[in-house]
Write a protein that holds these residues in place. Structure first.
Motif, PDB file in Angstrom:
ATOM      1  N   THR A 111      29.685   5.041  35.049  1.00 28.62           N
ATOM      2  CA  THR A 111      29.561   5.506  36.439  1.00 28.62           C
ATOM      3  C   THR A 111      28.934   6.896  36.529  1.00 28.62           C
ATOM      4  O   THR A 111      28.265   7.214  37.508  1.00 28.62           O
ATOM      5  CB  THR A 111      30.941   5.527  37.126  1.00 28.62           C
ATOM      6  N   GLN A 112      29.139   7.740  35.486  1.00 27.87           N
ATOM      7  CA  GLN A 112      28.598   9.098  35.503  1.00 27.87           C
ATOM      8  C   GLN A 112      27.343   9.252  34.643  1.00 27.87           C
ATOM      9  O   GLN A 112      26.567  10.178  34.846  1.00 27.87           O
ATOM     10  CB  GLN A 112      29.671  10.091  35.018  1.00 27.87           C
ATOM     11  N   PHE A 113      27.171   8.403  33.639  1.00 28.91           N
ATOM     12  CA  PHE A 113      25.971   8.298  32.801  1.00 28.91           C
ATOM     13  C   PHE A 113      25.781   9.442  31.804  1.00 28.91           C
ATOM     14  O   PHE A 113      25.353   9.208  30.683  1.00 28.91           O
ATOM     15  CB  PHE A 113      24.695   8.183  33.661  1.00 28.91           C
ATOM     16  N   ARG A 114      26.051  10.665  32.174  1.00 34.27           N
ATOM     17  CA  ARG A 114      25.728  11.816  31.316  1.00 34.27           C
ATOM     18  C   ARG A 114      26.951  12.404  30.625  1.00 34.27           C
ATOM     19  O   ARG A 114      26.911  13.548  30.163  1.00 34.27           O
ATOM     20  CB  ARG A 114      25.048  12.916  32.159  1.00 34.27           C
ATOM     21  N   THR A 115      28.018  11.664  30.551  1.00 37.28           N
ATOM     22  CA  THR A 115      29.227  12.135  29.888  1.00 37.28           C
ATOM     23  C   THR A 115      29.801  11.011  29.019  1.00 37.28           C
ATOM     24  O   THR A 115      29.390   9.855  29.126  1.00 37.28           O
ATOM     25  CB  THR A 115      30.292  12.579  30.903  1.00 37.28           C
ATOM     26  N   ASN A 116      30.774  11.372  28.158  1.00 40.15           N
ATOM     27  CA  ASN A 116      31.513  10.403  27.343  1.00 40.15           C
ATOM     28  C   ASN A 116      30.584   9.471  26.551  1.00 40.15           C
ATOM     29  O   ASN A 116      30.588   8.259  26.708  1.00 40.15           O
ATOM     30  CB  ASN A 116      32.455   9.581  28.227  1.00 40.15           C
ATOM     31  N   TYR A 117      29.794  10.096  25.659  1.00 40.33           N
ATOM     32  CA  TYR A 117      28.807   9.350  24.875  1.00 40.33           C
ATOM     33  C   TYR A 117      29.393   8.703  23.609  1.00 40.33           C
ATOM     34  O   TYR A 117      28.745   7.860  22.995  1.00 40.33           O
ATOM     35  CB  TYR A 117      27.679  10.286  24.418  1.00 40.33           C
ATOM     36  N   SER A 118      30.572   9.111  23.197  1.00 39.78           N
ATOM     37  CA  SER A 118      31.100   8.692  21.893  1.00 39.78           C
ATOM     38  C   SER A 118      31.224   7.182  21.789  1.00 39.78           C
ATOM     39  O   SER A 118      31.353   6.471  22.798  1.00 39.78           O
ATOM     40  CB  SER A 118      32.462   9.336  21.643  1.00 39.78           C
ATOM     41  N   LEU A 119      31.228   6.705  20.547  1.00 30.85           N
ATOM     42  CA  LEU A 119      31.392   5.275  20.283  1.00 30.85           C
ATOM     43  C   LEU A 119      32.838   4.878  20.571  1.00 30.85           C
ATOM     44  O   LEU A 119      33.153   4.406  21.667  1.00 30.85           O
ATOM     45  CB  LEU A 119      31.003   4.973  18.837  1.00 30.85           C
ATOM     46  N   PHE A 120      33.733   5.087  19.617  1.00 30.19           N
ATOM     47  CA  PHE A 120      35.150   4.766  19.818  1.00 30.19           C
ATOM     48  C   PHE A 120      36.036   6.005  19.701  1.00 30.19           C
ATOM     49  O   PHE A 120      37.194   5.963  20.101  1.00 30.19           O
ATOM     50  CB  PHE A 120      35.630   3.738  18.782  1.00 30.19           C
ATOM     51  N   MET A 121      35.491   7.101  19.150  1.00 32.12           N
ATOM     52  CA  MET A 121      36.281   8.302  18.895  1.00 32.12           C
ATOM     53  C   MET A 121      35.744   9.456  19.726  1.00 32.12           C
ATOM     54  O   MET A 121      34.662   9.986  19.438  1.00 32.12           O
ATOM     55  CB  MET A 121      36.235   8.645  17.407  1.00 32.12           C
TER      56      MET A 121
END
Length: 624
Positions: free
Chosen positions: A253-263
């Motif tokens: 929804t924000q696209f430019r945040t929270n890029y990490s895979l699982f960690m």
């Protein structure tokens, strides 16, 4: 499709369609042949594990699809409270391509890479190596590659395809262009190849790592929060090592945040953690209380129809129901579903829709059509329906509409049984007969002077016949018993337009419940209109007389009705049965009356109300 498609976005076997699994045949044949032809001491049993592993991955995916669709239909823990549509279902239809690719690569590795042959079942040093390499190189490289994919050049050519789904489903996780997914495979191959080259590989760790990747991928895209807060209270450091569905939902929804895979640790390190992550997690976990306004009560028809329910096989649910040979081999699964739901003794929520401010749900009675025809099941099914009515009443539902055989006249008197037992119900019970009558009447071609009636008598059939006789249209009845029953249910002054007919010369046939034989259909004149007036369509057998087969009574739904991603039984996309529409209109109009038993609303009033709310007749879409 990406907004500006780049190179290698299409899968190599895309043109094969449903036959794409044949690309696995060479590897399967080669592995089995090598196992059979080699001497016992040289045989490698590892190659025989590949097919079961691929089947497990397909099953794992399907379990997540069913769980997520069920939870987002009923659960209060939805993260993004919006709907999906058919366009997303079609775009994500090829989710199994990544399983096929993994199968091909696995066969190649087993055949040609040293260290892959005769692997043991388990090695602890391989597990430790995999954990360290995943936490380090895999997560680190993925983070920076993922950030690069959000650069305009790569995003428009590749990654925008994945982000087309704002409201995610588990399989959204693996919907990527071919080139992009190949890079992911290279990243995930780092621990696997390292184990092979260091001779620490084992079947258990390999399967466990692949299952871990699938599990975390699907969990992150399931759109409902399921990670309990106590996990982070007891182990605070896990917030850096394990993401949650709400964490990754923010990325969509924000696209430019929270890029990490699982960690998430790398988002903390490089300052890309979304500031609202913790709040969204807590809000989603707490959930929101939601009461549906309208419930439509259905049941599966045939055993195969079980797979067309929205929480079952997504691609099948998005198309009108039709029999498929391979589903016959999976008959134990529907029976298992029935047995499980019998133990818990409840209906199953299978769909959730929104129409302006009206919240709609579809519940399914865990019984099939053949159960409704068994006298021994009558009391049990009526108890399930009665329990569903009480549950809906306790939740504050305004209207409950009875679909399919849940309103059978011989079964429960079109729902009148429940009113007799519980006359003080606040919830309104609707059998939808008035709108069904209106739809059938508007389907009859202009200028029709005669119609032929086939099938059993019902409340809807009698109302249609009465209306046609009032218009001066003659109604021919084949069965003498039905002729006598109709005379008892329509005014005597209308009998003049009711006659026994065995000539089959009428070009408009009204088909009620009961089998319409192939022999009868072949006696129909050229260009005959077969118009169902029951909830089940006649079997189409005449193909050489330009006959027109209509759908069962139904209407096209307005665009404002959202989260529609499945077909209702055999009806086309974005078409709802008249019985289901009737319940929605009943709630929209705020009518404070039941419509069941002998009660019928004004047909014209219900028809005009439906049109005023955006439901449209299917006059331009008559064919099944």
């Amino acid at each position: 499709m990406a907004s500006k498609p780049g190179l290698l976005i299409d899968w190599p076997w895309q043109k094969l369609g449903n036959m794409k699994y044949v690309v696995l045949v060479p590897g399967l044949v080669h592995s089995v042949r090598s196992f059979v032809t080699k001497e016992e001491r040289e045989r490698d049993i590892t190659v025989l594990f590949i097919l079961p592993i691929l089947l497990w991955r397909l099953l794992h995916s399907q379990l997540w699809i069913s769980l997520a669709r069920y939870q987002t239909s009923k659960s209060k823990h939805r993260i993004v409270d919006k709907g999906i549509e058919f366009e997303q279902v079609d775009r994500e239809r090829n989710w199994d391509d990544q399983v096929i690719l993994s199968g091909i690569l696995t066969y190649v590795v087993v055949m040609y890479l040293p260290g892959s042959a005769r692997m043991p079942l388990w090695k602890w040093n391989g597990l430790v190596l995999t954990i360290l390499l995943h936490m380090g190189p895999v997560e680190f490289l993925y983070y920076w590659f993922h950030r690069a994919l959000h650069h305009h050049f790569l995003y428009s050519r590749y990654h925008s395809h994945h982000h087309s789904s704002i409201v995610t489903e588990p399989i959204t996780a693996v919907i990527h262009p071919f080139a992009e997914l190949m890079v992911y495979f290279l990243l995930f191959a780092i621990p696997i190849l390292s184990m092979l080259f260091t001779e620490t590989a084992s079947v258990g760790v390999m399967v466990g790592y692949v299952t871990y990747i699938d599990f975390m991928n699907y969990m992150g895209h399931c759109n409902f929060e399921l990670v309990p807060k106590w996990v982070f209270n007891i182990f605070p450091f896990l917030k850096y090592l394990m993401y949650t569905p709400s964490f990754h939902s923010l990325h969509h929804t924000q696209f430019r945040t929270n890029y990490s895979l699982f960690m998430p640790i790398y988002d903390y390190i490089y300052g890309t953690m979304d500031k609202s992550t913790d709040k969204l997690y807590e809000d989603s976990l707490m959930g929101r209380k939601e009461t549906p306004d309208v419930v439509h009560l259905i049941h599966p028809t045939t055993l195969q129809s079980f797979y067309h329910l929205p929480p079952a096989i997504a691609s099948l649910a998005s198309e009108p129901y039709s029999s498929r040979w391979y589903l016959s081999m999976l008959w134990p699964i529907p029976y298992g579903f029935m047995l499980f739901t019998s133990i818990i003794g409840s209906t199953i929520t299978v769909e959730r829709n929104i129409f302006d401010k009206l919240k709609l749900q579809t519940w399914a009675i865990p019984r099939f059509s053949f159960h409704y025809l068994s006298s021994s099941q009558k009391d049990t099914i009526n108890s399930l329906i009665e329990r569903a009515i009480f549950e809906a009443e306790s939740e504050g539902v305004k209207v409950l509409s009875l679909g399919l055989l849940n309103q059978g006249e011989q079964f429960n008197g079109n729902g009148e049984l429940y009113l007799h037992k519980h006359p003080n119900l606040k919830i309104r019970i609707v059998d939808g007969s008035s709108l069904a009558v209106a739809v059938v009447l508007h389907n009859i071609p202009e200028g029709t002077k005669q119609v032929l009636l086939r099938g059993n008598m019902s409340k809807v059939v009698c109302a249609i016949v009465k209306n046609l006789c009032e218009r001066g249209i003659q109604v021919g009845v084949v069965c003498k018993d039905n002729f006598d029953k109709l005379k008892l249910r329509i005014p005597t002054e209308l009998w003049i337009n009711l006659l026994i007919s065995t000539s089959y010369t009428q070009k408009v046939w009204l088909v009620g419940d009961g089998e319409l034989s192939e022999k009868e259909q072949r006696r129909a004149p050229e260009g005959t209109h077969f118009i169902p007036c029951s909830q089940f369509p006649p079997k189409k057998v005449v193909r050489n007389k330009d006959c027109i087969y209509y759908t069962t009574p139904a209407m096209l739904i307005p665009k404002a009705l959202q989260n529609v991603y499945s077909c209702e039984n055999w009806l086309p996309r974005r078409v709802m049965s008249a019985w289901r529409v009737a319940g929605i209109v009943h709630a929209l109009e705020g009518w404070d009356t039941h419509e069941c038993g002998d009660i019928m609303l004004d047909t014209q009033k219900v028809w005009l109300a439906s049109l005023s709310h955006g439901f449209l007749p299917m006059l331009d879409h008559p064919l099944i």
